[in-house]
Every structure is written in C-alpha cells, then in structure tokens.
Design an enzyme around this catalytic site. Structure first.
Site, PDB file in Angstrom:
ATOM      1  N   ASP A  94       1.642 -43.370 124.762  1.00  0.00           N
ATOM      2  CA  ASP A  94       2.615 -42.706 123.880  1.00  0.00           C
ATOM      3  C   ASP A  94       2.170 -41.251 123.668  1.00  0.00           C
ATOM      4  O   ASP A  94       1.007 -40.992 123.342  1.00  0.00           O
ATOM      5  CB  ASP A  94       2.599 -43.470 122.537  1.00  0.00           C
ATOM      6  CG  ASP A  94       3.751 -43.097 121.626  1.00  0.00           C
ATOM      7  OD1 ASP A  94       4.770 -42.593 122.116  1.00  0.00           O
ATOM      8  OD2 ASP A  94       3.617 -43.336 120.404  1.00  0.00           O
ATOM      9  N   ASP A 116       4.250 -35.665 127.012  1.00  0.00           N
ATOM     10  CA  ASP A 116       5.041 -34.968 125.990  1.00  0.00           C
ATOM     11  C   ASP A 116       4.693 -33.488 126.019  1.00  0.00           C
ATOM     12  O   ASP A 116       3.758 -33.042 125.364  1.00  0.00           O
ATOM     13  CB  ASP A 116       4.767 -35.569 124.610  1.00  0.00           C
ATOM     14  CG  ASP A 116       5.576 -34.863 123.519  1.00  0.00           C
ATOM     15  OD1 ASP A 116       6.303 -33.905 123.850  1.00  0.00           O
ATOM     16  OD2 ASP A 116       5.466 -35.269 122.355  1.00  0.00           O
ATOM     17  N   GLU A 146       9.870 -35.605 127.655  1.00  0.00           N
ATOM     18  CA  GLU A 146      10.617 -35.286 126.424  1.00  0.00           C
ATOM     19  C   GLU A 146      11.199 -33.883 126.492  1.00  0.00           C
ATOM     20  O   GLU A 146      10.534 -32.940 126.922  1.00  0.00           O
ATOM     21  CB  GLU A 146       9.711 -35.418 125.193  1.00  0.00           C
ATOM     22  CG  GLU A 146      10.466 -35.127 123.888  1.00  0.00           C
ATOM     23  CD  GLU A 146       9.707 -35.536 122.619  1.00  0.00           C
ATOM     24  OE1 GLU A 146       9.021 -36.579 122.631  1.00  0.00           O
ATOM     25  OE2 GLU A 146       9.811 -34.811 121.616  1.00  0.00           O
ATOM     26  N   GLY A 191       7.276 -40.902 111.325  1.00  0.00           N
ATOM     27  CA  GLY A 191       6.724 -41.140 109.999  1.00  0.00           C
ATOM     28  C   GLY A 191       7.696 -41.787 109.026  1.00  0.00           C
ATOM     29  O   GLY A 191       8.807 -42.190 109.389  1.00  0.00           O
ATOM     30  N   HIS A 234      12.431 -41.683 119.999  1.00  0.00           N
ATOM     31  CA  HIS A 234      11.208 -41.751 119.199  1.00  0.00           C
ATOM     32  C   HIS A 234      11.605 -41.749 117.729  1.00  0.00           C
ATOM     33  O   HIS A 234      12.774 -41.546 117.376  1.00  0.00           O
ATOM     34  CB  HIS A 234      10.318 -40.537 119.498  1.00  0.00           C
ATOM     35  CG  HIS A 234       9.560 -40.685 120.765  1.00  0.00           C
ATOM     36  ND1 HIS A 234       8.206 -40.838 120.810  1.00  0.00           N
ATOM     37  CD2 HIS A 234       9.987 -40.744 122.048  1.00  0.00           C
ATOM     38  CE1 HIS A 234       7.828 -40.971 122.070  1.00  0.00           C
ATOM     39  NE2 HIS A 234       8.893 -40.910 122.841  1.00  0.00           N
ATOM     40  N   ASN A 277      11.375 -46.518 119.783  1.00  0.00           N
ATOM     41  CA  ASN A 277       9.979 -46.509 119.334  1.00  0.00           C
ATOM     42  C   ASN A 277       9.860 -46.798 117.842  1.00  0.00           C
ATOM     43  O   ASN A 277      10.467 -46.108 117.021  1.00  0.00           O
ATOM     44  CB  ASN A 277       9.373 -45.124 119.567  1.00  0.00           C
ATOM     45  CG  ASN A 277       9.088 -44.839 121.022  1.00  0.00           C
ATOM     46  OD1 ASN A 277       9.523 -45.577 121.902  1.00  0.00           O
ATOM     47  ND2 ASN A 277       8.372 -43.776 121.280  1.00  0.00           N
ATOM     48  N   ILE A 278       9.043 -47.794 117.532  1.00  0.00           N
ATOM     49  CA  ILE A 278       8.855 -48.187 116.131  1.00  0.00           C
ATOM     50  C   ILE A 278       7.364 -48.357 115.846  1.00  0.00           C
ATOM     51  O   ILE A 278       6.693 -49.184 116.469  1.00  0.00           O
ATOM     52  CB  ILE A 278       9.625 -49.500 115.835  1.00  0.00           C
ATOM     53  CG1 ILE A 278      11.134 -49.260 116.007  1.00  0.00           C
ATOM     54  CG2 ILE A 278       9.306 -50.014 114.429  1.00  0.00           C
ATOM     55  CD1 ILE A 278      11.989 -50.510 115.996  1.00  0.00           C
TER      56      ILE A 278
HETATM   57  O1  G3H Z   1       4.158 -40.810 117.589  1.00  0.00           O
HETATM   58  C1  G3H Z   1       3.596 -41.178 116.576  1.00  0.00           C
HETATM   59  C2  G3H Z   1       3.118 -42.563 116.469  1.00  0.00           C
HETATM   60  O2  G3H Z   1       3.606 -43.162 115.311  1.00  0.00           O
HETATM   61  C3  G3H Z   1       1.628 -42.646 116.578  1.00  0.00           C
HETATM   62  O3  G3H Z   1       0.965 -42.067 115.514  1.00  0.00           O
HETATM   63  O4  G3H Z   1      -1.068 -40.899 116.438  1.00  0.00           O
HETATM   64  O5  G3H Z   1      -0.980 -41.721 114.062  1.00  0.00           O
HETATM   65  O6  G3H Z   1      -1.167 -43.314 115.973  1.00  0.00           O
HETATM   66  P1  G3H Z   1      -0.651 -41.978 115.479  1.00  0.00           P
HETATM   67  P1  13P Z   2       8.212 -43.992 113.766  1.00  0.00           P
HETATM   68  O1  13P Z   2       7.247 -43.141 113.027  1.00  0.00           O
HETATM   69  O2  13P Z   2       9.616 -43.762 113.303  1.00  0.00           O
HETATM   70  O3  13P Z   2       7.860 -45.436 113.735  1.00  0.00           O
HETATM   71  O4  13P Z   2       8.194 -43.533 115.309  1.00  0.00           O
HETATM   72  C1  13P Z   2       7.184 -43.979 116.186  1.00  0.00           C
HETATM   73  C2  13P Z   2       7.175 -43.259 117.487  1.00  0.00           C
HETATM   74  O5  13P Z   2       8.097 -42.559 117.860  1.00  0.00           O
HETATM   75  C3  13P Z   2       6.015 -43.437 118.337  1.00  0.00           C
HETATM   76  O6  13P Z   2       6.052 -42.629 119.457  1.00  0.00           O
HETATM   77 ZN    ZN Z   3       6.935 -40.747 119.163  1.00  0.00          ZN
END
Ligand code: G3H
Ligand code: 13P
Ligand code: ZN
Length: 332
Positions: A94, A116, A146, A191, A234, A277-278
């Site tokens: 991701d 990305d 993206e 977020g 996303h 994406n969740i």
């Molecule tokens: O893209 C954002 C995702 O929710 C991942 O977030 O880098 O805090 O794991 P993180």
């Molecule tokens: P959320 O913060 O909405 O769950 O999105 C997650 C995401 O896009 C991870 O790449």
């Molecule tokens: Zn994302």
C-alpha cells in the site's frame, strides 16, 4: 527472489476483471498484526470473498515487511484449514513510495504493489510508475498507480487539500505507464476525519455531521475515458458512528470523526471501482472493543481477553463490508 505464485497468492488481474464485469468491489484491508489478519481471513473464508491484504509503510515499520510477508503466506494455509478450498488472496504493498520499496516487495513475494507518485509532477509520476511496472510485470506482479491528490495523510505524505483526478489525463497516464489499476481522487481521504465540520452539513434531527457527496461525475467521466479499466478508491472507511460513540463514551476522544457514507461506497462498487481500501474502520472496531473490555472488566490483564474480542469485532465489520457494501461475497 520468491514468486508469490509459490506461496499460493494471486495478483489482482483476474480479481479486478471479474469485479468490474460483475459490478462489485474487492475489499482491500490493511493489516499490521496477527489479530487483524485472522479476522480478515476468517471473514473472507466465511463469505468466500476474494481479498487484498495491504501492507503500508506504517505496517512495515511497525511489524517488519518480511514478517508480514510470512504471515500472508501462513494466511493462505489458514484459509484452506478454514475450508476455503481455493483462496483468492492478494498481498499488496500500500502506498509504495519508491522504486526500491516496490522492488523489494516484488522480490519478497508480494503479488501486487502500489507506486504512489501522486505527489510528484505529472511527468515524474509517469516515469516512476512506468519503471515500477516494467520491473513488476517481469514477475507477473500487478501495479496500482495514483493520479490526483487525496486530502489527509497518505502514509507520511500529507496534503492539506485534495485535487480531484483530471479525467483528461487518465488515458495518457494509463497508456504510457502500463499500470494495471488506477487510484483516483473524488473526495475520499485517509483517516477518521475525512471532512471538517465546515465542509459538512448537520442532520437537524440527530445533530450528526453529514459529509458532502463524492464526485461521481468525475468518476463517470473517468469510466467513459477508460472503459472497463480497474479504478481504486483509497480512504474509504465510513467511520461507523457506533464505534465512535463507544470510544467517546468510554474515555476516548474522537470529536466530529466522519467518514464516507456506505451508501456511496455501495454505489461506487457497482461502477469501475473494483478495489476499496479500508483501514480506519478496523482501527475503530478494535479500539472500541478493547475500551469496552477495559471498562467492563478493569481487572483483566491477559491480552487475549481484549485482543480476542477486538478480533471478533473486526471480523464482524469485515463481513459487513463484504456482504452489505462491496458485494464481493461468493465471488471466490
Ligand atoms: O494509507 C493509509 C493507511 O491507512 C495506512 O496507514 O501508514 O498508518 O499504516 P499507516
Ligand atoms: P481509510 O483511512 O479510510 O481506512 O483508508 C485506508 C487506505 O486508503 C489505505 O490505503
Ligand atoms: Zn490509501
């Protein structure tokens, strides 16, 4: 060099083709630890839904990229143990932020990577994406790119304002990069605070914030330019109010958290959007469940007694998303 095929993982190509043709979306759930992974696999196995396991930069820093890859390999065997004969599980990077990160994931056994480069100027985004595609495709690893900027935090890149994807750029971008799917910006963001209260209206009955709608006109224009091409959303957590309420009632502080209404995600799933994406919703489910145990049983100190309920709550959430929002149940 390990091929994901030896690990029983699949890339996104077939998954996405079937999802676009069938008018549903594949869930892409982030995982950082064993409980999240167990919940995702249990939910996917029970509903027979294809699933994408996502590893972010934050997850790699927290849990270690190699360990997460081995956990995903274990997840394929676990899914079979649960009675899912032919698990359709993709291991996806991701928000990959460099060629080197993408290459290391391809070499380690990931079946899909995201590069990305959306914060770079257009031509630089194309050049970097193309370089990743050329490498990944040698190993039949699929690549998500993206175009456009989401507001909020994209891993460690944060943008104060979003810029919708420009439909007039997508044909040129997809053709010149050779990417397999395209993440677009139509108003989602990462977020639990996707919109400021000023961007929302308030429901006069409940007083709750009502977010502005996604830019479906932009999505439909993109679909017209690239018929059948897999589109990714996303930042698609809906920030369930019941979790926010539990967290706030039991000592937490998430004022005015707001997400994307599920109705809009349901509508998007029927379009060329084939990956949703969740991550944040799973964090909220976990936090609400843990706060509840700590509140109800202050003497509890066995982590299994609070991580277990957290896992059950996440599983419930994943099944709900699969069955009631994305419609991917029974597709694997
Ligand atoms: O893209 C954002 C995702 O929710 C991942 O977030 O880098 O805090 O794991 P993180
Ligand atoms: P959320 O913060 O909405 O769950 O999105 C997650 C995401 O896009 C991870 O790449
Ligand atoms: Zn994302």
């Amino acid at each position: 060099m390990v091929s994901y095929k030896e690990l029983g993982l699949v890339n996104t190509r077939e998954m996405f083709k079937k999802a676009v043709d069938g008018g549903y979306a594949i869930p892409a759930f982030n995982f950082n630890n064993m409980e999240q992974l167990q919940a995702i696999i249990q939910a996917a196995a029970e509903t027979k839904s294809p699933v994408i396991l996502q590893v972010s930069k934050g997850a790699r820093n927290y849990a270690n990229q190699t360990l997460l890859r081995y956990m995903a390999e274990g997840a394929v065997e676990y899914a079979k143990e649960l009675g899912w004969e032919n698990p359709q599980i993709c291991l996806h990077l991701d928000h990959g932020d460099s060629f080197e990160t993408c290459k290391s994931c391809v070499d380690l056994g990931f079946s899909s990577v995201m590069i990305d480069a959306s914060s770079l100027p257009y031509e630089e985004n194309i050049a970097l994406t193309k370089k990743v595609v050329e490498y990944a495709h040698k190993y039949d690893v699929t690549v998500e790119a993206e175009l456009g900027v989401l507001a909020g935090v994209e891993d460690e890149v944060s943008a104060a304002e979003s810029h919708y994807t420009k439909p007039e750029e997508v044909i040129d971008f997809a053709t010149r990069t050779g990417c397999d799917s395209l993440a677009i910006s139509i108003g989602t963001s990462h977020g639990a605070y996707k919109f400021t209260p000023e961007q929302c209206t308030r429901d006069p009955k409940t007083g709750k914030l009502v977010p502005p709608p996604l830019a479906f006109d932009v999505l439909h224009e993109i679909e017209k330019k690239l018929p059948g091409f897999p589109i990714v959303l996303h930042g698609s957590s809906s920030v369930p109010q019941e979790y926010v309420d539990i967290i706030n009632e039991l000592g937490g502080k998430l004022p005015d958290a707001v997400g994307i209404p599920e109705e809009q995600l349901r509508e998007a799933s029927k379009s060329a959007v084939c990956k949703i994406n969740i991550d944040s919703d799973s964090r909220l489910a976990m936090t609400a469940a843990i706060r509840k145990v700590f509140h109800d049983k202050p003497g509890e100190f066995d982590p299994r007694k609070y991580l277990g309920p957290a896992r059950d709550e996440m599983k419930k959430l994943y099944i709900h998303k699969i069955v009631n929002v994305l419609g991917s149940n029974g597709k694997a």
